[in-house]
Design a protein around this motif. Structure first.
Motif, short mmCIF file in Angstrom:
data_model
loop_
_atom_site.label_atom_id
_atom_site.label_comp_id
_atom_site.label_asym_id
_atom_site.label_seq_id
_atom_site.Cartn_x
_atom_site.Cartn_y
_atom_site.Cartn_z
N PRO A 125 -8.61 -62.53 61.78
CA PRO A 125 -9.84 -62.08 62.76
C PRO A 125 -10.05 -60.47 62.61
CG PRO A 125 -7.66 -62.41 63.88
CD PRO A 125 -7.35 -63.00 62.33
N ASN A 126 -11.01 -60.24 62.75
CA ASN A 126 -11.41 -58.72 62.92
C ASN A 126 -12.79 -58.74 63.47
OD1 ASN A 126 -12.02 -56.08 62.54
ND2 ASN A 126 -11.14 -55.96 60.40
N GLU A 127 -13.00 -58.94 64.89
CA GLU A 127 -13.90 -58.92 65.77
C GLU A 127 -14.57 -57.47 65.72
OE1 GLU A 127 -15.81 -61.26 67.00
OE2 GLU A 127 -14.18 -62.51 66.19
N ALA A 128 -14.12 -56.44 65.58
CA ALA A 128 -14.83 -55.19 65.48
C ALA A 128 -15.60 -54.87 64.28
CB ALA A 128 -13.48 -53.99 65.54
N SER A 129 -15.05 -55.45 62.98
CA SER A 129 -15.59 -55.52 61.78
C SER A 129 -16.87 -56.21 61.86
CB SER A 129 -14.76 -55.60 60.66
OG SER A 129 -15.22 -55.49 59.50
N VAL A 130 -16.69 -57.40 62.33
CA VAL A 130 -17.77 -58.49 62.42
C VAL A 130 -18.89 -57.67 63.13
CG1 VAL A 130 -18.72 -60.71 63.47
CG2 VAL A 130 -16.50 -60.55 62.06
N ARG A 131 -18.60 -57.37 64.41
CA ARG A 131 -19.61 -56.90 65.39
C ARG A 131 -20.22 -55.48 64.55
NH1 ARG A 131 -15.90 -57.12 69.11
NH2 ARG A 131 -15.34 -54.84 69.17
N LEU A 132 -19.54 -54.65 63.79
CA LEU A 132 -20.28 -53.59 63.11
C LEU A 132 -21.13 -54.02 61.92
CD1 LEU A 132 -20.23 -50.45 62.33
CD2 LEU A 132 -18.46 -51.16 60.60
N HIS A 133 -20.71 -55.20 61.28
CA HIS A 133 -21.68 -55.48 60.25
C HIS A 133 -22.71 -56.15 60.66
CE1 HIS A 133 -17.96 -54.58 58.01
NE2 HIS A 133 -18.82 -54.42 56.79
N GLU A 134 -22.69 -57.13 61.70
CA GLU A 134 -23.91 -57.33 62.44
C GLU A 134 -24.88 -56.63 63.02
OE1 GLU A 134 -22.11 -60.24 65.05
OE2 GLU A 134 -21.96 -62.05 63.46
N ARG A 135 -24.29 -55.62 63.46
CA ARG A 135 -25.01 -54.43 64.05
C ARG A 135 -26.10 -53.91 62.93
NH1 ARG A 135 -21.32 -52.39 67.29
NH2 ARG A 135 -20.70 -50.78 65.74
N PHE A 136 -25.35 -53.83 61.88
CA PHE A 136 -26.07 -53.26 60.62
C PHE A 136 -26.83 -54.22 59.81
CE2 PHE A 136 -23.76 -49.61 61.51
CZ PHE A 136 -24.57 -48.46 61.24
N GLY A 137 -27.31 -55.43 60.26
CA GLY A 137 -28.09 -56.40 59.80
C GLY A 137 -27.54 -57.26 58.79
N PHE A 138 -26.20 -57.25 58.58
CA PHE A 138 -25.54 -58.24 57.83
C PHE A 138 -25.27 -59.67 58.36
CE2 PHE A 138 -23.63 -54.40 55.96
CZ PHE A 138 -23.40 -54.62 54.91
N ALA A 139 -25.68 -60.69 57.47
CA ALA A 139 -25.63 -61.99 57.97
C ALA A 139 -24.35 -62.75 57.57
CB ALA A 139 -26.74 -62.93 57.84
N HIS A 140 -23.57 -63.83 58.31
CA HIS A 140 -22.58 -64.46 57.70
C HIS A 140 -23.25 -65.49 56.64
CE1 HIS A 140 -19.58 -67.59 58.02
NE2 HIS A 140 -18.76 -66.61 57.82
N VAL A 141 -22.53 -65.60 55.42
CA VAL A 141 -22.97 -66.45 54.12
C VAL A 141 -21.67 -67.45 53.97
CG1 VAL A 141 -24.79 -64.88 53.47
CG2 VAL A 141 -22.12 -64.76 52.46
N GLY A 142 -20.74 -67.47 54.52
CA GLY A 142 -19.62 -68.03 54.43
C GLY A 142 -18.21 -67.68 54.58
N THR A 143 -17.18 -68.50 54.61
CA THR A 143 -15.96 -68.23 54.79
C THR A 143 -15.06 -68.70 53.71
OG1 THR A 143 -16.28 -67.68 57.08
CG2 THR A 143 -13.79 -68.19 56.36
N TYR A 144 -14.10 -67.88 52.90
CA TYR A 144 -13.22 -68.44 52.09
C TYR A 144 -11.88 -68.75 53.20
CZ TYR A 144 -15.89 -66.68 48.15
OH TYR A 144 -16.62 -66.32 47.19
N ARG A 145 -11.61 -69.87 53.03
CA ARG A 145 -10.49 -70.18 54.01
C ARG A 145 -9.02 -70.03 53.38
NH1 ARG A 145 -12.51 -70.49 58.75
NH2 ARG A 145 -14.46 -71.65 58.73
N GLU A 146 -8.18 -69.54 53.79
CA GLU A 146 -6.84 -69.18 53.49
C GLU A 146 -6.68 -68.60 52.04
OE1 GLU A 146 -4.51 -72.60 54.11
OE2 GLU A 146 -4.55 -72.12 56.47
N VAL A 147 -7.62 -67.70 51.83
CA VAL A 147 -7.68 -67.08 50.38
C VAL A 147 -6.74 -65.99 49.98
CG1 VAL A 147 -9.48 -65.31 50.97
CG2 VAL A 147 -9.51 -66.48 48.69
N GLY A 148 -6.24 -65.33 50.89
CA GLY A 148 -5.23 -64.35 50.63
C GLY A 148 -3.90 -64.68 51.44
#
Length: 178
Positions: A136-159
């Motif tokens: 989780p990283n809500e601050a980064s999600v909010r920052l990116h959404e504020r700049f017009g980024f859209a979620h396109v997918g999530t890699y599960r347990e990738v790292g």
């Protein structure tokens, strides 16, 4: 006598910043899952990374400085645009990231860096920007959404870091029509 106020300055990263930038990045390696690097770097090991971000072109390194900020030689944070993938057809896509120093978060530094980065990229032949966010990283999600980024997918347990698996959400932003 009025006190002189120093403003936050954003400029291209320079050789003199290498040690402070390395220290900042190493903090995130040691303390967080924000990056999946697991071993700290020396400044000499990070030198190729610094040089892969020239002052012009689509692959940039911007540094936010404030001389009043004692930690890390005044560096509040940095933002980069880097190649998204190595194959030639990906040349008009970049991966972007932003790192803010502890003590500099919540002050608009990340927004200032991204605004400057996207202003610089507007003059480049870049079509899309991508950002991977370890969750989780809500601050980064909010920052990116504020700049017009859209979620396109999530890699599960990738790292795997710190003895557990982490998901990475991928975000995309259109930069311009070419």
């Amino acid at each position: 006598m009025p006190q002189e106020r120093t403003e936050v300055q954003v400029r291209a990263g320079a050789e003199d910043d290498l040690e402070a930038l390395t220290d900042l990045y190493n903090h995130f390696i040691r303390e967080t899952a924000i990056t999946f690097d697991t071993a700290a770097f020396t400044a000499e090991q990070r030198r190729p990374w610094l040089h892969s971000h020239p002052e012009d072109g689509p692959h940039r390194l911007l540094v936010a400085r404030d001389d009043r900020f004692v930690g890390r030689r005044g560096i509040l944070g940095y933002a980069t645009s880097s190649p998204f993938r190595a194959k030639p057809a990906y040349a008009t896509s970049v991966e972007v990231s932003v790192y803010c120093a502890p003590g500099a978060t919540g002050r608009g530094v990340g927004s200032l860096l991204y605004r400057s980065l996207f202003d610089a990229l507007a003059a480049e032949d870049v079509h899309r920007a991508y950002a991977g966010i370890a969750l989780p990283n809500e601050a980064s999600v909010r920052l990116h959404e504020r700049f017009g980024f859209a979620h396109v997918g999530t890699y599960r347990e990738v790292g795997r870091k710190f003895g557990r698996y982490w998901d990475v959400a991928w975000y995309e932003k259109e930069l311009g029509e070419r």
